[in-house]
Design an enzyme around this catalytic site. Structure first.
Site, PDB file in Angstrom:
ATOM      1  N   LYS A  49      -2.807  -9.282  10.818  1.00 12.29           N
ATOM      2  CA  LYS A  49      -2.600  -9.253  12.277  1.00 12.29           C
ATOM      3  C   LYS A  49      -3.426 -10.344  12.925  1.00 12.29           C
ATOM      4  CE  LYS A  49      -1.628  -4.304  12.709  1.00 12.29           C
ATOM      5  NZ  LYS A  49      -0.441  -4.040  13.505  1.00 12.29           N
ATOM      6  N   HIS A  85      -6.696   0.482   6.410  1.00  9.15           N
ATOM      7  CA  HIS A  85      -6.779  -0.250   7.675  1.00  9.15           C
ATOM      8  C   HIS A  85      -8.133  -0.071   8.386  1.00  9.15           C
ATOM      9  CE1 HIS A  85      -2.643  -0.648   6.780  1.00  9.15           C
ATOM     10  NE2 HIS A  85      -2.188   0.408   7.422  1.00  9.15           N
ATOM     11  N   HIS A 132      -1.668  -4.664   5.744  1.00 12.71           N
ATOM     12  CA  HIS A 132      -1.052  -5.557   6.740  1.00 12.71           C
ATOM     13  C   HIS A 132      -1.959  -5.781   7.946  1.00 12.71           C
ATOM     14  CE1 HIS A 132       0.343  -1.812   8.661  1.00 12.71           C
ATOM     15  NE2 HIS A 132       0.538  -2.511   9.753  1.00 12.71           N
ATOM     16  N   GLU A 147      -1.745   6.045  17.375  1.00 10.81           N
ATOM     17  CA  GLU A 147      -0.296   5.796  17.344  1.00 10.81           C
ATOM     18  C   GLU A 147       0.401   6.838  18.208  1.00 10.81           C
ATOM     19  OE1 GLU A 147       1.453   4.387  13.485  1.00 10.81           O
ATOM     20  OE2 GLU A 147      -0.179   5.638  12.780  1.00 10.81           O
ATOM     21  N   LYS A 176       0.833  -1.196   0.000  1.00  3.74           N
ATOM     22  CA  LYS A 176       0.000   0.000   0.000  1.00  3.74           C
ATOM     23  C   LYS A 176       0.876   1.257   0.000  1.00  3.74           C
ATOM     24  CE  LYS A 176      -1.579   2.076   3.798  1.00  3.74           C
ATOM     25  NZ  LYS A 176      -0.537   2.767   4.585  1.00  3.74           N
TER      26      LYS A 176
HETATM   27  C1  BG6 Z   1       1.047   1.952   7.825  1.00  2.00           C
HETATM   28  C2  BG6 Z   1       0.993   3.456   7.738  1.00  2.00           C
HETATM   29  O1  BG6 Z   1       0.245   1.396   6.822  1.00  2.00           O
HETATM   30  O2  BG6 Z   1       0.558   1.534   9.096  1.00  2.00           O
HETATM   31  C3  BG6 Z   1       1.820   4.064   8.863  1.00  2.00           C
HETATM   32  O3  BG6 Z   1       1.510   3.881   6.485  1.00  2.00           O
HETATM   33  C4  BG6 Z   1       1.380   3.543  10.193  1.00  2.00           C
HETATM   34  O4  BG6 Z   1       1.709   5.488   8.841  1.00  2.00           O
HETATM   35  C5  BG6 Z   1       1.339   2.004  10.196  1.00  2.00           C
HETATM   36  O5  BG6 Z   1       2.301   3.986  11.178  1.00  2.00           O
HETATM   37  C6  BG6 Z   1       0.712   1.478  11.461  1.00  2.00           C
HETATM   38  O6  BG6 Z   1       0.831   0.081  11.486  1.00  2.00           O
HETATM   39  P1  BG6 Z   1       0.871  -0.727  12.870  1.00  2.00           P
HETATM   40  O7  BG6 Z   1       0.973  -2.153  12.452  1.00  2.00           O
HETATM   41  O8  BG6 Z   1       2.061  -0.229  13.620  1.00  2.00           O
HETATM   42  O9  BG6 Z   1      -0.418  -0.391  13.551  1.00  2.00           O
END
Ligand code: BG6
Length: 489
Positions: A183, A241, A179, A217, A149
């Site tokens: 998970k 996501h 991704h 985050e 992505k």
């Molecule tokens: C990515 C985004 O797809 O997902 C990032 O581009 C983000 O900006 C990340 O930090 C978050 O993934 P995770 O697995 O840490 O929640």
């Protein structure tokens, strides 16, 4: 630990092999699979990048990346020996027809193996790399191509990329990564909903008041700021996501878990979303950017300072989304994601309606509606809030208590990174956990509507202090409906 099913021998060719994603996620994921004995002997990883470097230099970088990724765990010498022997590096500029020769030589004689291409590159290269395989005679009967992505930056660019890659590969050979779908806890959502009979009768408008999805985050944009400034949180996190999480919560039960069954159901949800446009955007969305603040007592700069210039790119979005179908009519889904929030915390919260009639004397109770919380990260688990009687002989007081299931305590195993599963599913040729073309394009249409609405309605970006749960307007979004965010309030 679930039994590991071996995969057939493969060559995994990673474009962007020297980049951040390869180092932070892809190579550590393959190392772990190798450590668990899931990678057949003759399999290879061919990293392709634009920098000229020797294989030894590349391996040095990989070793360093593994050290960072493994944290406290040490690199296992036996695994490293086996793993590093599989890794090759070639410099390749996909746009330069003369630079494909080294890859052609490496792949010659390996046509019998699975050939998996991973494009950890900007999306502008997806079409040219797919084409490069065709023009260089590198197509075999057993191929897949993974698109990292973002697939485009809006509906039109996604379509153009899908057309370009689709001209060389069939849809069932194209693996578009989100991704979050890899998970463990996100997959557990499927188990929770469809391996238990308890929830299905309750999973509907008659019983559920609303749903909240928070993906918070702690980290800021950091050194991705230049890339991020053209994208923003809506495209970076919501279009993929959060929409995928929404789909998994809202979709009907699929007939099976095969390639298309789940994706068909998710697509129906995306198609049922009430569009957000200039008419309703101010009421249904909040966009904001972090300014300087502190997280865990440590001062952190604002987005503008990180960028070194003015910008109205959002690092936080909150949305109120309606799924217009029989199951969900009248049940809002509140979505929220942001960077530089107080903690890394992702959770889905299903809020049930209050009891229709309270039989307890109201002098002695403080009752709260039931809530099912599905914690995605970092403390994976499920919590159900119920009301219970406070122990004691006098009166009848009620208290909220939690039925609390922590997956880590229950299973006591390391949770594999999402990329471990997704890479193995790619090699196996199972696209069920990847986004299909129609899904991704429908999701883009929805977010394109919001972006157009922001422009037309001149909705400015608000600010929030780094370390807060977003701007005040994000609380007002729920406040107006007589509700409040569960996480962080
Ligand atoms: C990515 C985004 O797809 O997902 C990032 O581009 C983000 O900006 C990340 O930090 C978050 O993934 P995770 O697995 O840490 O929640």
């Amino acid at each position: 630990m679930a039994q590991l099913i071996p995969v057939d021998p493969f060559d995994l060719i990673i474009f962007g092999g020297g980049g951040d994603l390869a180092m932070r996620k892809l190579l550590p994921a393959m190392y772990h699979r190798d450590q668990d004995g899931q990678i057949p002997d003759t399999s290879r990883i061919i990293a392709a990048g634009r920098s000229e470097m020797s294989r030894d230099t590349y391996l040095g970088t990989v070793q360093e990346a593994l050290n960072n990724a493994l944290g406290k765990e040490e690199i296992d010498p036996t695994t490293w020996q086996r793993f590093s022997a599989r890794v090759n590096y070639i410099d390749l500029d996909a746009l330069n027809a003369d630079s494909w020769a080294a890859l052609c030589t490496l792949l010659e004689g390996h046509e019998h193996k699975i050939r998996a291409i991973y494009l950890a590159t900007p999306p502008t290269l997806f079409g040219p790399v797919a084409q490069g395989f065709q023009t260089n005679g590198l197509m075999t009967d057993n191929m897949r191509i993974v698109l990292e992505k973002p697939v485009g930056e809006d509906y039109e660019s996604a379509r153009a990329i899908n057309d370009a890659v689709g001209a060389c590969f069939a849809e069932n050979q194209i693996f578009r990564i989100d991704h979050y779908l890899g998970k463990e806890t996100v997959q557990n959502l499927l188990a929770l909903r469809f391996a238990n009979s308890l929830f299905e009768p309750l999973w509907r408008r008659e019983v559920i008041d609303h749903v909240q999805i928070t993906v918070a985050e702690e980290l800021g944009v950091g050194n991705r700021v230049d890339f991020y400034d053209d994208i923003g949180a809506l495209r970076d996190m919501v279009q993929n996501h959060l929409m995928q999480l929404l789909c998994l919560v809202a979709m009907e039960a699929p007939a099976s878990l095969d390639d298309d069954a789940v994706r068909d159901e998710k697509l129906k949800v995306l198609r049922a979303l009430r569009p957000i446009t200039a008419e309703n955007v101010k009421h249904r969305t909040v966009r904001a950017q972090y300014r300087a603040g502190a997280i865990g007592g440590v001062a952190v700069p604002g987005y503008i300072e990180e960028l070194g210039g003015e910008s109205d790119t959002e690092t936080f979005v909150a949305l109120k989304v309606d799924v217009e179908n029989w199951r969900w009519s009248g049940v809002p889904f509140y979505l929220r994601t942001g960077k530089r929030m107080p903690a890394k915390h992702s959770e889905i919260s299903i809020q049930f309606k209050p009891v229709p009639h309270m039989v307890f004397d109201d002098a002695h109770y403080d009752t709260l509606p039931n809530r099912l919380s599905i914690m995605l990260q970092p403390d994976e688990g499920v919590k159900l809030r119920i009301m219970a009687k406070e122990p004691g002989p006098g009166g009848f007081s009620l208290l909220p208590v939690s039925l609390n299931l922590s997956f880590e305590e229950t299973f006591g195993v390391r949770y594999p990174d999402a990329y471990e599963r997704l890479l193995i599913e790619t090699i196996r040729g199972n696209p069920a956990l990847f986004m299909r073309r129609d899904e991704i394009e429908t999701a883009w249409r929805f977010t394109d509507g919001i972006i157009a609405g922001w422009k037309e309605a001149r909705q400015n970006v608000e600010t929030y202090v780094a370390g807060a749960w977003g701007p005040h307007a994000a609380s007002s979004l729920l406040d107006r409906d007589g509700r409040a965010w569960e996480v962080g309030s």
